[in-house]
Scaffold this motif. Structure first.
Motif, PDB file in Angstrom:
ATOM      1  N   PHE A 231       0.845  -1.192   0.000  1.00 39.09           N
ATOM      2  CA  PHE A 231       0.000   0.000   0.000  1.00 39.09           C
ATOM      3  C   PHE A 231       0.881   1.243   0.000  1.00 39.09           C
ATOM      4  CE2 PHE A 231      -2.940  -3.065   2.099  1.00 39.09           C
ATOM      5  CZ  PHE A 231      -3.938  -3.029   1.139  1.00 39.09           C
ATOM      6  N   THR A 232       0.480   2.201  -0.810  1.00 38.29           N
ATOM      7  CA  THR A 232       1.231   3.460  -0.825  1.00 38.29           C
ATOM      8  C   THR A 232       1.057   4.224   0.477  1.00 38.29           C
ATOM      9  OG1 THR A 232      -0.669   4.501  -1.926  1.00 38.29           O
ATOM     10  CG2 THR A 232       1.093   3.657  -3.329  1.00 38.29           C
ATOM     11  N   ASP A 233      -0.045   3.996   1.144  1.00 39.49           N
ATOM     12  CA  ASP A 233      -0.283   4.609   2.452  1.00 39.49           C
ATOM     13  C   ASP A 233       0.300   3.693   3.526  1.00 39.49           C
ATOM     14  OD1 ASP A 233      -1.142   5.990   4.647  1.00 39.49           O
ATOM     15  OD2 ASP A 233      -3.277   5.914   4.175  1.00 39.49           O
ATOM     16  N   THR A 234       1.264   4.196   4.259  1.00 36.27           N
ATOM     17  CA  THR A 234       1.927   3.367   5.274  1.00 36.27           C
ATOM     18  C   THR A 234       0.987   2.951   6.391  1.00 36.27           C
ATOM     19  OG1 THR A 234       2.675   5.408   6.380  1.00 36.27           O
ATOM     20  CG2 THR A 234       4.187   4.377   4.799  1.00 36.27           C
ATOM     21  N   SER A 235       0.010   3.779   6.700  1.00 34.03           N
ATOM     22  CA  SER A 235      -0.949   3.405   7.744  1.00 34.03           C
ATOM     23  C   SER A 235      -1.786   2.209   7.308  1.00 34.03           C
ATOM     24  CB  SER A 235      -1.850   4.591   8.082  1.00 34.03           C
ATOM     25  OG  SER A 235      -2.584   5.012   6.948  1.00 34.03           O
ATOM     26  N   LEU A 236      -2.186   2.174   6.030  1.00 34.51           N
ATOM     27  CA  LEU A 236      -2.920   1.015   5.520  1.00 34.51           C
ATOM     28  C   LEU A 236      -2.052  -0.232   5.530  1.00 34.51           C
ATOM     29  CD1 LEU A 236      -4.981   2.326   2.459  1.00 34.51           C
ATOM     30  CD2 LEU A 236      -5.851   1.468   4.623  1.00 34.51           C
ATOM     31  N   GLU A 237      -0.780  -0.085   5.169  1.00 36.26           N
ATOM     32  CA  GLU A 237       0.126  -1.226   5.191  1.00 36.26           C
ATOM     33  C   GLU A 237       0.305  -1.758   6.606  1.00 36.26           C
ATOM     34  OE1 GLU A 237       2.478  -4.173   3.751  1.00 36.26           O
ATOM     35  OE2 GLU A 237       1.347  -2.696   2.576  1.00 36.26           O
ATOM     36  N   ARG A 238       0.369  -0.856   7.559  1.00 34.43           N
ATOM     37  CA  ARG A 238       0.512  -1.276   8.953  1.00 34.43           C
ATOM     38  C   ARG A 238      -0.737  -2.011   9.432  1.00 34.43           C
ATOM     39  NH1 ARG A 238       1.081   3.401  10.816  1.00 34.43           N
ATOM     40  NH2 ARG A 238       3.194   3.659  10.057  1.00 34.43           N
ATOM     41  N   LEU A 239      -1.907  -1.507   9.045  1.00 31.68           N
ATOM     42  CA  LEU A 239      -3.150  -2.177   9.427  1.00 31.68           C
ATOM     43  C   LEU A 239      -3.264  -3.548   8.766  1.00 31.68           C
ATOM     44  CD1 LEU A 239      -5.745   0.751   9.292  1.00 31.68           C
ATOM     45  CD2 LEU A 239      -4.873  -0.396  11.328  1.00 31.68           C
ATOM     46  N   TYR A 240      -2.872  -3.622   7.504  1.00 29.99           N
ATOM     47  CA  TYR A 240      -2.949  -4.913   6.815  1.00 29.99           C
ATOM     48  C   TYR A 240      -1.983  -5.921   7.432  1.00 29.99           C
ATOM     49  CZ  TYR A 240      -2.679  -8.315   3.025  1.00 29.99           C
ATOM     50  OH  TYR A 240      -2.701  -9.477   2.294  1.00 29.99           O
ATOM     51  N   TYR A 241      -0.825  -5.469   7.826  1.00 30.78           N
ATOM     52  CA  TYR A 241       0.162  -6.373   8.426  1.00 30.78           C
ATOM     53  C   TYR A 241      -0.293  -6.863   9.801  1.00 30.78           C
ATOM     54  CZ  TYR A 241       4.595  -7.903  10.476  1.00 30.78           C
ATOM     55  OH  TYR A 241       5.572  -8.620  11.109  1.00 30.78           O
TER      56      TYR A 241
END
Length: 685
Positions: A231-241
Motif C-alpha cells: 500500500f502506498t499509504d503506510t498506515s494502511l500497510e501497517r493495518l494490513y500487516y
C-alpha cells in the motif's frame, strides 16, 4: 433565495450568496409571477386574495445568530426599507425604489409613480422615490370577468359557503411538494442502492476480462504499488500487516498434510536409515505441536488450566503477525530441507557399495580355486547389500522437492515477497543438487535413450515451471487479498463518515425544528402524502423585542464595519436568551424564530410533557418565568456593556390551531389568532 416566512409574508432575496448582475430583474420577475400565481388561486377558489410586492436594492449582511433554531437571515437598513416597501405597496402591484429601477433595463420595463412616501413615514423621512411596475396587458377581459364573479360569489352567506367549498376542492387538487417526502419511498431507496452499486462498479470493480496473466489488472489501483503490491499509504500497510489471520490453522493443517505425503514417499520408496528417522521424527514432533497450538482454541476437550493456556497461545498465534511470520518461515525452511536431507545418506551408501564390490573382486583374484557354491554365495550377499543401500527410486526426490515448493504457497496471508524469497532459494538449491552436487543419483541410461533430455534437466524444468506458476498464483492471491482489505477499509471509513454525517444532520435538523417534529420527519413509518400539522387546545406564545436596537444602536459605518459589530452584540443577546432554554425548568419553552431584534417563543407545544399534578396552564407560568429571566439577562448585559437596551414583551394564552412545516430548510410556524393578538400587545406597549 428564500429567507423565511413571516406569517403570510414571503421573504426572499436575490444576488447572494453568488453575486448576480440581474438580481433586481430576478426579483421583479418573481414578483410578477407571484401575482400571476395568486391571481390563478383567486380565479380558481373565488376568494378575493391578492399580494403586495415590495423590492429594494442595496447592501445586506447575511448569516445566522443565536445558539438554537438557526435561520439564515439578512440585516441592514436596506432590508428595513424593503420591508416598508411591501407594507406601503398596493395589492396586485410590484412596488420598487429608485435604486432598484436603476438596476433594471429601462427599455424592458414600464413604470409609473408609486408615491410610497405618502403611505409610509420611513420612506417619507428618507425621501425615497418609489415606482410601480406596469405589467403586460394580458387577459384583461378575463380579469374583469373574474372580478365580477368574485363580487357575485362573495355577496351573501351562500357566496361565502361556495367560496370555502371551492377553496377546499382547490387545495385537494393542488399537488404541492411535501418536505422529506422521498426519504422513505421505496423507489428512491432502490435508486440510491442502484446508484451506490454503479459507483462501486465504476470506481472499484475492474473489467471481467482479467486473468492471472493480465498484468494491467494488477496495476489499476492507485493505492497499491504495481511491483511490490504494498500500500502506498503506510498506515494502511501497517493495518494490513497487523490484522489477524483466522485461516492460519488451516494453513498449518495443509502443510502437515504435505509433510505426511513426503513422509510416505520417504518411508516406502527411499532408503531407510538413521538420518530419515531422526529428521522426519523431529519434524513430526514439530507439526504435532503446531497443530495442537493452532487448533487449541477450536478443540477444547476439558476446561482445565492447561487448555486455557493453549487457547491463549492459539489466540496469540492468530493475532500476532510476528509470531505467525516466524512459524511460517520455520515451517517452509524445514520442509525445503526435509525434501533433500536423505540424499546425504544415500550418497554414503553408494560409496560403501563400491568398497564392498572391490573387496569381493579382490577375494576372487586371490582364491581362484574356491568352489562355485562359495562364489554364488558371495554374489548373493553383494546383491542384497546393493539393494538395501542404493537409490533405485531417485525420481521421488524430485517429487518431494515439488511438494516442498507447494507448501511454501499454502500460507495465504503471508507477504508474497517472503514466499518468493524462500521458494527462489529452494529452487536454486534443488537445481544445484540436480545438476552439480548429485547428478549421478538422477542419471539413468535407460531414461536417456527414451527422452532427449537428461533427468536432471527434466527435473530442473519441473521445479522452475512450478516456481513460476506458484509465483503468479501467490501474486494474484496477494493482490486480491489486499484489494479486499482496501475495499473493506474504505467501506468502513465511509460508513463511519455516513454515521457521523447522519448524527450531525440530525443535530442540525433538531436545531432547526423542534425535537418532536424532527423525529416525525426522520421516522420511517410517517405518512408522506400530507404536511405536518398538530393541534393544541392551549398554548402560550411570547414575543420579546428590543425596539431601540435598530433605531438607536445599529449604524452602518466604517467603525461598525457596515453594521457587523452591531450584529455581534445582537448575537450575544440572543445567545444568552437561547442558553436559558438548556435549563430543565424551561424544557417546555420552544424557541420559534428571531425576526430582526424580536425573539419569538412558545410553550405547551411539546407533546408528552403534561403532568397530572400541574395546573392546566402550567406552560403559561413557565413562559412567564422565561420572560422574567430574559429581562434579568438583558439588564445584566446592559450593566456589563454600558448600553440601554429596552425589552418589550407580549404574551397571550389561547387556542393555537396548527403547528405546521412548509418546506425544507424552513422553520415551524404558529398560526391563528394568538399571534395576531400578541403582536397587537407588543405594538401597543
Amino acid at each position: 433565495m428564500r429567507i423565511k416566512i413571516l406569517g403570510d409574508c414571503y421573504y426572499c432575496v436575490s444576488g447572494m450568496p453568488i453575486s448576480r448582475p440581474t438580481h433586481a430583474s430576478n426579483c421583479v420577475k418573481m414578483g410578477l409571477e407571484m401575482i400571476e400565481a395568486i391571481r390563478a388561486v383567486r380565479q380558481a377558489t373565488g376568494v378575493d386574495v391578492d399580494m403586495r410586492i415590495g423590492i429594494h436594492s442595496g447592501d445586506v449582511l447575511c448569516g445566522v445568530i443565536g445558539l438554537r433554531k438557526w435561520q439564515y437571515d439578512v440585516w441592514s437598513d436596506d432590508v428595513t426599507i424593503a420591508n416598508h416597501m411591501e407594507s406601503s405597496g398596493m395589492p396586485g402591484k410590484v412596488h420598487i425604489t429608485k435604486e432598484t429601477l436603476m438596476q433594471l433595463d429601462e427599455n424592458k420595463w414600464e413604470v409609473e409613480p408609486g408615491n410610497g412616501a405618502q403611505r409610509d413615514e420611513l420612506l417619507k423621512e428618507h425621501e425615497i422615490e418609489t415606482y410601480f411596475i406596469v405589467p403586460l396587458k394580458r387577459k384583461a377581459s378575463i380579469e374583469s370577468e373574474s372580478e365580477v364573479d368574485l363580487k357575485a360569489l362573495g355577496s351573501g352567506p351562500r357566496g361565502s359557503i361556495m367560496s370555502s367549498t371551492r377553496v377546499a376542492r382547490y387545495l385537494e387538487s393542488w399537488e404541492a411538494d411535501k418536505p422529506f417526502a422521498n426519504i422513505t419511498e421505496g423507489v428512491v431507496a432502490k435508486n440510491i442502492e442502484l446508484t451506490s452499486l454503479a459507483l462501486i462498479e465504476a470506481s472499484l470493480l475492474q473489467p471481467r476480462r482479467n486473468s492471472c496473466w493480465n498484468f494491467r489488472y494488477w496495476i489499476n489501483v492507485e493505492d497499491i504499488h504495481p511491483v511490490s503490491l504494498h500500500f502506498t499509504d503506510t498506515s494502511l500497510e501497517r493495518l494490513y500487516y497487523r490484522q489477524p489471520d483466522p485461516v492460519f490453522k488451516y494453513s498449518i493443517a495443509c502443510v502437515s498434510l504435505i509433510y505426511f505425503c513426503m513422509l510416505i514417499i520417504q518411508v516406502f520408496f527411499m532408503p531407510k536409515n538413521l538420518v530419515l528417522y531422526i529428521s522426519y521424527g523431529a519434524i513430526f514432533f514439530l507439526f504435532v505441536i503446531l497443530l495442537g497450538v493452532s487448533w487449541a482454541e477450536n478443540v477444547q476437550i476439558s476446561k482445565s488450566r492447561h487448555t486455557a493456556v493453549l487457547s491463549s497461545v492459539s489466540r496469540m498465534v492468530t493475532d500476532g503477525p510476528c509470531l505467525r511470520m516466524f512459524i511460517t518461515t520455520t515451517t517452509m525452511a524445514v520442509l525445503v530441507a526435509a525434501a533433500v536431507i536423505t540424499m546425504v545418506d544415500c550418497t554414503l551408501s553408494d560409496n560403501k557399495l563400491k568398497d564392498s564390490q572391490s573387496i569381493v573382486n579382490f577375494s576372487q583374484l586371490v582364491i581362484s580355486d574356491t568352489t562355485s557354491l562359495f562364489v554364488s554365495t558371495t554374489n548373493i550377499t553383494r546383491c542384497q547389500e546393493s539393494s538395501s543401500n542404493n537409490c533405485y527410486f531417485s525420481s521421488y526426490y524430485a517429487y518431494c522437492c515439488l511438494l516442498a515448493l507447494t507448501a511454501c504457497s499454502v500460507f495465504l496471508q503471508v507477504n508474497f515477497l517472503l514466499k518468493i524469497f524462500i521458494s527462489l532459494v529452494a529452487t536454486i538449491l534443488y537445481i544445484v543438487i540436480f545438476n552439480y552436487l548429485r547428478p549421478d543419483i538422477f542419471t539413468s541410461p535407460d531414461s536417456e535413450t527414451e527422452f532427449p533430455l537428461t533427468q536432471p534437466v527434466k527435473y530442473t524444468i519441473y521445479v522452475t515451471l512450478l516456481f513460476l506458476t506458484l509465483h503468479v498464483i501467490d501474486r494474484k492471491i496477494e493482490y486480491t487479498s489486499r484489494l479486499d482489505f482496501l475495499w473493506k477499509t474504505k467501506f468502513s471509513f465511509e460508513q463511519e463518515e455516513v454515521e457521523t454525517m447522519g448524527s450531525v444532520n440530525k443535530i442540525l435538523l433538531e436545531n432547526i425544528l423542534p425535537a418532536h417534529v424532527a423525529s416525525h420527519f426522520l421516522s420511517p413509518n410517517r405518512r408522506t402524502d400530507e404536511l405536518y400539522h398538530q393541534c393544541h387546545e392551549s398554548a402560550s406564545v411570547l414575543f420579546a423585542s428590543i425596539p431601540n436596537f435598530f433605531k438607536e444602536f445599529y449604524y452602518q459605518t466604517d467603525i461598525t464595519k457596515d453594521g457587523l459589530e452591531c450584529l455581534r452584540v445582537l448575537n450575544e443577546i440572543i445567545y444568552d436568551f437561547d442558553k436559558l432554554l438548556l435549563k430543565p425548568k424551561f424544557c417546555a419553552v420552544e424557541k420559534m424564530k428571531t425576526i430582526g431584534s424580536t425573539y419569538m417563543a412558545a410553550a405547551g407545544l411539546v407533546p408528552g410533557q403534561e403532568n397530572k399534578h400541574q395546573t392546566p396552564h402550567h406552560h403559561l407560568i413557565v413562559l412567564l418565568e422565561f420572560a422574567f429571566a430574559i429581562i434579568a439577562i438583558l439588564n445584566q448585559f446592559n450593566k456589563d456593556s454600558f448600553n440601554e437596551f429596552r425589552l418589550r414583551m407580549g404574551s397571550y394564552l389561547a387556542n393555537c390551531k396548527y403547528l405546521g412545516y412548509f418546506q425544507i430548510f424552513s422553520v415551524t410556524n404558529l398560526f391563528q389568532f394568538t399571534i395576531n393578538i400578541k403582536k397587537f400587545y407588543i405594538h401597543k406597549k
